[in-house]
Write a protein that holds these residues in place. Structure first.
Motif, mmCIF file in Angstrom:
data_model
loop_
_atom_site.group_PDB
_atom_site.id
_atom_site.type_symbol
_atom_site.label_atom_id
_atom_site.label_comp_id
_atom_site.label_asym_id
_atom_site.label_seq_id
_atom_site.Cartn_x
_atom_site.Cartn_y
_atom_site.Cartn_z
ATOM 1 N N GLY A 69 -51.778 10.229 2.433
ATOM 2 C CA GLY A 69 -52.043 11.336 3.346
ATOM 3 C C GLY A 69 -52.947 11.014 4.511
ATOM 4 N N LEU A 70 -52.735 9.850 5.145
ATOM 5 C CA LEU A 70 -53.563 9.506 6.308
ATOM 6 C C LEU A 70 -53.346 10.500 7.439
ATOM 7 N N GLN A 71 -54.409 10.774 8.164
ATOM 8 C CA GLN A 71 -54.325 11.710 9.293
ATOM 9 C C GLN A 71 -53.421 11.150 10.392
ATOM 10 N N ALA A 72 -52.734 12.042 11.070
ATOM 11 C CA ALA A 72 -51.852 11.648 12.166
ATOM 12 C C ALA A 72 -52.659 11.526 13.458
ATOM 13 N N LYS A 73 -53.588 10.575 13.463
ATOM 14 C CA LYS A 73 -54.452 10.362 14.623
ATOM 15 C C LYS A 73 -54.181 8.974 15.202
ATOM 16 N N PRO A 74 -54.324 8.811 16.522
ATOM 17 C CA PRO A 74 -54.097 7.496 17.135
ATOM 18 C C PRO A 74 -55.082 6.436 16.653
ATOM 19 N N LEU A 75 -56.310 6.845 16.340
ATOM 20 C CA LEU A 75 -57.311 5.898 15.854
ATOM 21 C C LEU A 75 -57.846 6.433 14.531
ATOM 22 N N LEU A 76 -57.727 5.629 13.481
ATOM 23 C CA LEU A 76 -58.165 6.055 12.150
ATOM 24 C C LEU A 76 -59.621 5.679 11.905
ATOM 25 N N PRO A 77 -60.289 6.374 10.978
ATOM 26 C CA PRO A 77 -61.687 6.044 10.676
ATOM 27 C C PRO A 77 -61.891 4.589 10.246
ATOM 28 N N ASN A 78 -60.855 3.958 9.649
ATOM 29 C CA ASN A 78 -60.988 2.557 9.218
ATOM 30 C C ASN A 78 -60.837 1.562 10.373
ATOM 31 N N GLY A 79 -60.629 2.071 11.582
ATOM 32 C CA GLY A 79 -60.517 1.199 12.751
ATOM 33 C C GLY A 79 -59.099 0.868 13.156
ATOM 34 N N ALA A 80 -58.121 1.225 12.314
ATOM 35 C CA ALA A 80 -56.722 0.935 12.631
ATOM 36 C C ALA A 80 -56.210 1.842 13.743
ATOM 37 N N GLN A 81 -55.281 1.312 14.527
ATOM 38 C CA GLN A 81 -54.587 2.114 15.528
ATOM 39 C C GLN A 81 -53.239 2.526 14.936
ATOM 40 N N GLN A 82 -52.836 3.779 15.190
ATOM 41 C CA GLN A 82 -51.539 4.258 14.718
ATOM 42 C C GLN A 82 -50.614 4.429 15.896
ATOM 43 N N TRP A 134 -43.328 4.637 10.450
ATOM 44 C CA TRP A 134 -44.779 4.472 10.486
ATOM 45 C C TRP A 134 -45.119 3.176 11.204
ATOM 46 N N VAL A 135 -46.127 3.224 12.045
ATOM 47 C CA VAL A 135 -46.616 2.027 12.745
ATOM 48 C C VAL A 135 -48.145 2.058 12.740
ATOM 49 N N LEU A 136 -48.751 1.005 12.185
ATOM 50 C CA LEU A 136 -50.209 0.815 12.238
ATOM 51 C C LEU A 136 -50.463 -0.601 12.706
ATOM 52 N N TYR A 137 -51.508 -0.803 13.488
ATOM 53 C CA TYR A 137 -51.802 -2.162 13.954
ATOM 54 C C TYR A 137 -53.293 -2.304 14.215
ATOM 55 N N ASN A 138 -53.692 -3.580 14.312
ATOM 56 C CA ASN A 138 -55.111 -3.910 14.487
ATOM 57 C C ASN A 138 -55.983 -3.286 13.390
ATOM 58 N N MET A 139 -55.436 -3.271 12.154
ATOM 59 C CA MET A 139 -56.259 -2.848 11.015
ATOM 60 C C MET A 139 -57.237 -3.981 10.736
ATOM 61 N N PRO A 140 -58.537 -3.700 10.688
ATOM 62 C CA PRO A 140 -59.517 -4.768 10.477
ATOM 63 C C PRO A 140 -59.290 -5.511 9.157
ATOM 64 N N LEU A 141 -59.716 -6.746 9.115
ATOM 65 C CA LEU A 141 -59.569 -7.602 7.936
ATOM 66 C C LEU A 141 -60.183 -6.979 6.693
ATOM 67 N N THR A 142 -61.214 -6.159 6.861
ATOM 68 C CA THR A 142 -61.890 -5.520 5.726
ATOM 69 C C THR A 142 -61.023 -4.451 5.065
ATOM 70 N N VAL A 143 -59.964 -4.016 5.730
ATOM 71 C CA VAL A 143 -59.085 -2.982 5.182
ATOM 72 C C VAL A 143 -58.033 -3.650 4.296
ATOM 73 N N ASN A 144 -57.968 -3.263 3.037
ATOM 74 C CA ASN A 144 -56.909 -3.803 2.176
ATOM 75 C C ASN A 144 -56.195 -2.709 1.390
ATOM 76 N N GLN A 145 -56.417 -1.461 1.818
ATOM 77 C CA GLN A 145 -55.652 -0.364 1.231
ATOM 78 C C GLN A 145 -55.650 0.821 2.182
ATOM 79 N N LEU A 146 -54.626 1.644 2.025
ATOM 80 C CA LEU A 146 -54.502 2.884 2.786
ATOM 81 C C LEU A 146 -54.342 3.999 1.769
ATOM 82 N N ASP A 147 -55.188 5.004 1.859
ATOM 83 C CA ASP A 147 -55.085 6.140 0.954
ATOM 84 C C ASP A 147 -53.863 6.983 1.319
#
Length: 162
Positions: free
Chosen positions: A83-96, A68-81
């Motif tokens: 079953g995250l979707q396998a998308k390059p850009l997540l709704p929380n702003g993170a890049q996968q 798993w690789v995630l990056y540039n998750m915004p500072l406001t993000v402090n948890q990941l639910d």
């Protein structure tokens, strides 16, 4: 680098498993839950974003197999639910980024049947600033881009055996 006291308060945890305990099977290649839930706290002052890399230390490959690789998750993000979707850009702003299997998103623990337990290390990096990366980057590309931009690192290890 961060002082030991600052880094010591930066913690990565999961509601699904305890540190150094077994990863529940639903988060493996045999399960259907996808990625496990994660939460973190105690990021040091100056943190602007987060990155997460999960690797199998016992994969026998060099570098270790990336799950798993995630990056540039915004500072406001402090948890990941879970079953995250396998998308390059997540709704929380993170890049996968790209896992070791060549796909975007989380790849469940999948050691060979009969292997001794493998150790899966979730490494969370507190970024001093955003890194300029396309979505879909590999763990090696992200780690290289993070070089010099990491204020602190937290980690969480799970084991898994099939």
């Amino acid at each position: 680098s961060a002082s030991p006291s600052a880094a010591a308060s930066f913690l990565l945890r999961s509601a699904a498993f305890a540190p150094n305990a077994a990863l529940p099977g639903e988060f493996s290649c045999d399960g259907a839950a996808g990625s496990p839930p994660l939460m973190w706290s105690g990021a040091p002052a100056g943190t602007r974003a987060y990155a997460l890399v999960e690797e199998d230390a016992d994969s026998g490959s060099s570098p270790p197999f990336t799950h798993w690789v995630l990056y540039n998750m915004p500072l406001t993000v402090n948890q990941l639910d879970a079953g995250l979707q396998a998308k390059p850009l997540l709704p929380n702003g993170a890049q996968q980024g790209m896992n070791g299997g060549g796909t975007i998103g989380y790849s469940g623990a999948c050691p060979n049947k009969g292997d001794a337990p493998h150790h899966y290390t979730f490494m969370l990096f507190a970024q001093a600033d955003y890194i300029t990366m396309e979505t879909g980057a590999t763990a090696a590309e992200v780690k290289s881009a993070l070089n010099g931009h990491v204020i602190a690192q937290a980690q969480l290890v799970a084991t898994f055996q099939r």
